[in-house]
Write an enzyme that holds these catalytic residues in place. Structure first.
Site, short mmCIF file in Angstrom:
data_model
loop_
_atom_site.label_atom_id
_atom_site.label_comp_id
_atom_site.label_asym_id
_atom_site.label_seq_id
_atom_site.Cartn_x
_atom_site.Cartn_y
_atom_site.Cartn_z
N ASN A 114 -12.48 -27.35 -15.72
CA ASN A 114 -12.96 -27.96 -14.09
C ASN A 114 -14.37 -28.02 -13.86
OD1 ASN A 114 -11.64 -25.39 -14.04
ND2 ASN A 114 -10.28 -26.16 -12.56
N CYS A 115 -14.85 -26.99 -14.53
CA CYS A 115 -16.37 -26.74 -13.85
C CYS A 115 -17.23 -27.95 -14.69
CB CYS A 115 -16.79 -25.28 -14.60
SG CYS A 115 -15.74 -23.92 -13.94
N GLY A 141 -6.70 -15.62 -9.57
CA GLY A 141 -7.63 -16.72 -9.30
C GLY A 141 -7.72 -17.27 -8.09
N TYR A 195 -39.16 -8.97 -24.27
CA TYR A 195 -40.47 -9.49 -23.93
C TYR A 195 -41.10 -10.17 -25.13
CZ TYR A 195 -45.48 -10.17 -23.27
OH TYR A 195 -46.59 -10.79 -23.34
N LYS A 236 -44.34 -6.98 -17.68
CA LYS A 236 -43.46 -6.72 -16.44
C LYS A 236 -42.54 -7.61 -16.07
CE LYS A 236 -47.03 -3.71 -14.73
NZ LYS A 236 -48.42 -3.75 -13.95
P1 FAD Z 1 -7.11 -23.71 -11.26
O1 FAD Z 1 -7.90 -23.64 -12.41
O2 FAD Z 1 -7.52 -24.74 -10.20
O3 FAD Z 1 -5.54 -23.99 -11.65
C1 FAD Z 1 -4.57 -24.17 -10.84
C2 FAD Z 1 -3.58 -24.95 -11.37
O4 FAD Z 1 -2.25 -24.83 -10.86
C3 FAD Z 1 -3.67 -26.32 -11.31
O5 FAD Z 1 -3.95 -27.23 -12.31
C4 FAD Z 1 -2.36 -26.82 -10.23
O6 FAD Z 1 -2.03 -28.19 -10.66
C5 FAD Z 1 -1.51 -25.82 -10.74
N1 FAD Z 1 -0.67 -25.66 -9.65
C6 FAD Z 1 -0.52 -25.38 -8.37
N2 FAD Z 1 0.66 -25.23 -7.72
C7 FAD Z 1 1.56 -25.55 -8.77
C8 FAD Z 1 2.95 -25.43 -8.38
N3 FAD Z 1 3.57 -25.17 -7.55
N4 FAD Z 1 3.60 -25.75 -9.80
C9 FAD Z 1 2.97 -25.98 -11.03
N5 FAD Z 1 1.46 -25.97 -11.09
C10 FAD Z 1 0.92 -25.67 -9.82
N6 FAD Z 1 -16.32 -22.06 -10.98
C11 FAD Z 1 -17.49 -21.36 -11.45
O7 FAD Z 1 -17.46 -20.04 -11.74
N7 FAD Z 1 -18.47 -22.12 -11.80
C12 FAD Z 1 -18.51 -23.22 -11.70
O8 FAD Z 1 -19.69 -24.04 -12.40
C13 FAD Z 1 -17.57 -23.95 -11.23
N8 FAD Z 1 -17.54 -25.61 -11.13
C14 FAD Z 1 -16.37 -26.23 -10.73
C15 FAD Z 1 -16.44 -27.44 -10.69
C16 FAD Z 1 -15.39 -28.04 -9.93
C17 FAD Z 1 -15.54 -29.86 -9.88
C18 FAD Z 1 -14.11 -27.51 -9.64
C19 FAD Z 1 -13.07 -28.26 -9.12
C20 FAD Z 1 -14.20 -26.02 -9.68
C21 FAD Z 1 -15.43 -25.37 -10.22
N9 FAD Z 1 -15.34 -23.80 -10.16
C22 FAD Z 1 -16.28 -23.36 -10.87
C23 FAD Z 1 -14.25 -23.39 -9.71
C24 FAD Z 1 -13.34 -22.87 -10.89
O9 FAD Z 1 -12.84 -24.14 -11.54
C25 FAD Z 1 -11.94 -22.24 -10.25
O10 FAD Z 1 -12.64 -21.10 -9.41
C26 FAD Z 1 -10.86 -21.82 -11.32
O11 FAD Z 1 -10.67 -22.92 -12.16
C27 FAD Z 1 -9.64 -21.03 -10.64
O12 FAD Z 1 -8.81 -20.88 -11.39
P2 FAD Z 1 -7.10 -20.74 -11.00
O13 FAD Z 1 -6.44 -20.50 -12.18
O14 FAD Z 1 -7.22 -19.86 -9.82
O15 FAD Z 1 -6.93 -22.18 -10.62
#
Ligand code: FAD
Length: 551
Positions: free
Chosen positions: A43-44, A282, A426, A434
Site C-alpha cells: 500500500n505504501c 497494526g 565518512y 563531523k
Molecule cells: P492493512 O495493511 O491496511 O491491512 C488490513 C487489511 O484487512 C485490509 O486489506 C482489509 O481489507 C482487511 N480487513 C479489514 N477488516 C476485515 C474483515 N472484517 N474481514 C476480512 N478482511 C478485513 N506506512 C509507512 O510506514 N510508510 C509509508 O510510506 C506508507 N505509505 C502509505 C501509503 C498509502 C497510500 C497507504 C494507504 C498507507 C501507507 N502507509 C505507509 C501505512 C501502512 O500501509 C499501514 O500502516 C499498514 O499497511 C498497516 O498494516 P495493517 O496490517 O494494520 O493494515
C-alpha cells in the site's frame, strides 16, 4: 492436534504474522481471511503508480494468494469478510463475498490485523463518484481510470505524508493540483517552523489552502465544483481524500473486546487483546509511544510488520514484548526529503516533559564535494539529562541515514552526549568528518554544559521590546538578503576589534545564518563578560519561524 490460527486481514501485519507463524510451526493450520482481492500488497507504493514511477501496478503485489499459499502453506481466502467473532465458541463467522455464502470457522488463536479506513470527511457531495480514497489496488485503479479518461485537475484533502505523496505524483503525471488542509500547517507531525520548508517548496507547483476545508462538492458538467469553508470555489475533475485514518475495530467492538483511544483495539505488551486467545496488530491497535509511554495510534507499516511477527512468536509460546512505537516516518516531496521521529514540540508541551531544543543546518556532505545540500535538523531532548525525545530533518540529500541514526538512538534511550561519541561512516561524497548528527550533538552538549546560552526565534520580539540587542555577525552580502529587524551588524572577523561599540549592560542575542559563527561570537563575547545568547539555527530558522506564522 495442530493449532488452528485464523488471521483477519492479509496485508502488512496479517501477512507478516502468517509467514512467521509458518516458519515457527510447520504443522499449524493457518488461514488468512481478507475482504479485498489482494493480500500482501504494497500500500505504501500506491501513490508512485499515479505518476508512472512504478509503471506496472502488478509490481505492488508482493504476493498473490497463490504464491503465498505455495510458499507458506497457508489457506488464503480473498474476497471473504469476517462478520462476527463468537468468543465463547471460539469461532469466526465468515462471508464469501463472491458466492454470498457464510460459514463458521473454529480457531485456537485469532489474530486481528484489519488495518484502518479513511476518515470520512463530512461535506455535502462526499459520495459523488469523483471523490476517491487511496487505500488499496481497486482505489488506485479507479483513480488511474479517471486520469486516463482526461482528469486534469485534482484536489487532495489533507496535507499529511500520504496527501503530499499523492500530490507530487499527480503533478508528475501532468495534473494541476490543489490541496486543502484544516490545520494551519502541512505535515502536522512536524513543528510549524520545520513544516514551512515543505510549504515553501509547494509554491508554483501546488495550490494550497490552509486553515480551510471542503464544505460542498457539486457535479459541474464532467467535473466538480468545490466550495470551501472560506467561500473559495475551485473547479476540479477529481477529489482524493487523504485526511487521516480511523482504526477498523467494528468487529473487535461487536465481540466485546476492550477498545481504547479513537476506538482502537487495546492490546497488552504481548499484543494480546482483552481476550487472551485473540491478538491484534497494526493500524487498528492502540500501542505505547516508546518515548513517553502514552497510548497512541500510529498507523505505519514498520510497526505493523514487527507486531505481526511478535504476535506469531507469542502464539507459539514465546513471551516477546512489543517495545512501543516512535512514529519514525519519512517521505519525499519533489527534491526534498522530510523525516521525523519521536515527539515534536507540540506533543512535548502537552506531555509536560521539561525539554529543550537545538536547530542546526549542516551540509549533508563535504562542501567541497559537489551536490551537498543543507540539512535542517531540529533536535528535542530533556533539559535535565539530555535524553533524546524527538528529531525532525528536512533536506535534499542524506536525510534518511541521519534520521535512522537518530531513530536508533532515541529507541535505545540515548542522550545528546551520546551523539557526540558516534563514529559514523565518512568520505567526502557522503558526509563530513563531523557528521550532521555529531554536530547536532555538539550544539546540544554545549548548551547543556553551559558553554553557550541559547535563544530561539520566538523570543526575539520580546527580547527587543525589553531593550535587548540582536547582533548579526554575518557578512554585508548575507545581510542584504534579509536580517532581523533592528539587529546591529558587526561581521565576525571584525568582532574583536569592534567589541567596544556594543552598548554595555544590555543582553545580546547573536545570530549568523545557521548558528555556527554566532556560537563563536558568543564564546568571544562571553569571555569578555558580556551577557550573550546564541540564536539556535540562526537567521535561517528565524525566517522559517516568521514564515510559519504567515497565513
Ligand atoms: P492493512 O495493511 O491496511 O491491512 C488490513 C487489511 O484487512 C485490509 O486489506 C482489509 O481489507 C482487511 N480487513 C479489514 N477488516 C476485515 C474483515 N472484517 N474481514 C476480512 N478482511 C478485513 N506506512 C509507512 O510506514 N510508510 C509509508 O510510506 C506508507 N505509505 C502509505 C501509503 C498509502 C497510500 C497507504 C494507504 C498507507 C501507507 N502507509 C505507509 C501505512 C501502512 O500501509 C499501514 O500502516 C499498514 O499497511 C498497516 O498494516 P495493517 O496490517 O494494520 O493494515
Amino acid at each position: 492436534m495442530p493449532r488452528k490460527v485464523i488471521i483477519i486481514g492479509g496485508v502488512a501485519g496479517g501477512a507478516s504474522c502468517a509467514a512467521r507463524l509458518r516458519r515457527n510451526d510447520e504443522s499449524a493450520e493457518i488461514s488468512i481471511i481478507e475482504r479485498g482481492e489482494h493480500i500482501s500488497f504494497a500500500n505504501c507504493g500506491l501513490p508512485y503508480h499515479l505518476s508512472g514511477a512504478i509503471p506496472d501496478y502488478q509490481d505492488l503485489l508482493i504476493h498473490t494468494p497463490e504464491s503465498f499459499r505455495s510458499r507458506f502453506n497457508v489457506t488464503v481466502r480473498v474476497r471473504h469478510e469476517a462478520l462476527e467473532i463468537h468468543r465463547e465458541k471460539k469461532t469466526v463467522l465468515i462471508r464469501d463475498l463472491k458466492l454470498d455464502r457464510t460459514s463458521e470457522e473454529p480457531y485456537d488463536q485469532l489474530v486481528l490485523s484489519p488495518g484502518a479506513s479513511s476518515l470520512k470527511i463530512p461535506f455535502e457531495g462526499n459520495q459523488l463518484p469523483a471523490v476517491y480514497n487511496l487505500r488499496n489496488i481497486p482505489d488506485l485503479q479507479s483513480i488511474m481510470k479517471a486520469i486516463s479518461c482526461g482528469a486534469k485537475r485534482a484536489l487532495i484533502v489533507g496535507c499529511g505524508y500520504i496527501g503530499l505523496e499523492v500530490a507530487e505524483n499527480l503533478v508528475r503525471a501532468g495534473l494541476s493540483v490543489f490541496m486543502v488542509e484544516t490545520a494551519s500547517q502541512v505535515l502536522s507531525n512536524l513543528d510549524p517552523e520545520m513544516a514551512v520548508i515543505v510549504r515553501n517548496l509547494m509554491s508554483g507547483k501546488i495550490k494550497l489552502c490552509l486553515s480551510d476545508r471542503i464544505r460542498k462538492a457539486e457535479q459541474n458538467g464532467s467535473g466538480l465544483l468545490l466550495t470551501l469553508e472560506s467561500g473559495r470555489q475551485i473547479g476540479v475533475d477529481l477529489v482524493i481524500v487523504g485526511a487521516g485514518v480511523v482504526p477498523e475495530s467494528m468487529l473487535a467492538a461487536s465481540c466485546g473486546l476492550k477498545l481504547g483511544i479513537r476506538n482502537s483495539i487495546v492490546v497488552d505488551a504481548f499484543l494480546r487483546t482483552s481476550d487472551p486467545d485473540i491478538y491484534a496488530v497494526g493500524d487498528a491497535v492502540e500501542i505505547e509511544n516508546a518515548v513517553d509511554g502514552t497510548r497512541v495510534c500510529l498507523p505505519l507499516a514498520g510497526p505493523a510488520n514487527r507486531q505481526g511477527r511478535i504476535a506469531a512468536d507469542n502464539i507459539c509460546g514465546a513471551e516477546r514484548k512489543y517495545s512501543g512505537t516512535l512514529g519514525t516516518a519519512i517521505t519525499r516531496f519533489f527534491e526534498l526529503t522530510v523525516a521525523s521521529c519521536g515527539l515534536n514540540e507540540k506533543c512535548l508541551k502537552n506531555s509536560g516533559i521539561d525539554f529543550t531544543k537545538v536547530y542546526t543546518h549542516a551540509l549533508s556532505h563535504a562542501g567541497y564535494y559537489p551536490g551537498a545540500g543543507s540539512l535542517s535538523l531540529k533536535l528535542l531532548f530533556c533539559r535535565a539529562d539530555g535524553k533524546l525525545l524527538g528529531a525532525q530533518i528536512l533536506g535534499t540529500d542524506g536525510v534518511d541515514k541521519r534520521m535512522d541514526v537518530l531513530a536508533a538512538m532515541i529507541k535505545f534511550k540515548k542522550t545528546v552526549f551520546d551523539l557526540t561519541e558516534l563514529e559514523l561512516s565518512y568520505a567526502p561524497p557522503y558526509s563530513s568528518a563531523k557528521d550532521p548528527v555529531n554536530l547536532a550533538g555538539y550544539a546540544a552538549e554545549n548548551m547543556l554544559r553551559g558553554i553557550v546560552r541559547v535563544a530561539y526565534p520566538e523570543e526575539i520580539d520580546l527580547h527587543i521590546s525589553d531593550g535587548g540587542i540582536v547582533l548579526d555577525v554575518r557578512s554585508q552580502e548575507e545581510i542584504s538578503a534579509g536580517a532581523i529587524p533592528g539587529s546591529i551588524h558587526i561581521p565576525l572577523p571584525e568582532l574583536r576589534s569592534k567589541m567596544a561599540q556594543l552598548p554595555s549592560g544590555k543582553p545580546i542575542i547573536i545570530n549568523c545564518q545557521t548558528g555556527l559563527r554566532s556560537y563563536i561570537a558568543c564564546r568571544i563575547l562571553s569571555q569578555h563578560g558580556l551577557d550573550v545568547r546564541n540564536l539556535s539555527g540562526g537567521y535561517k530558522t528565524y525566517k522559517f519561524y516568521k514564515q510559519s506564522s504567515e497565513p
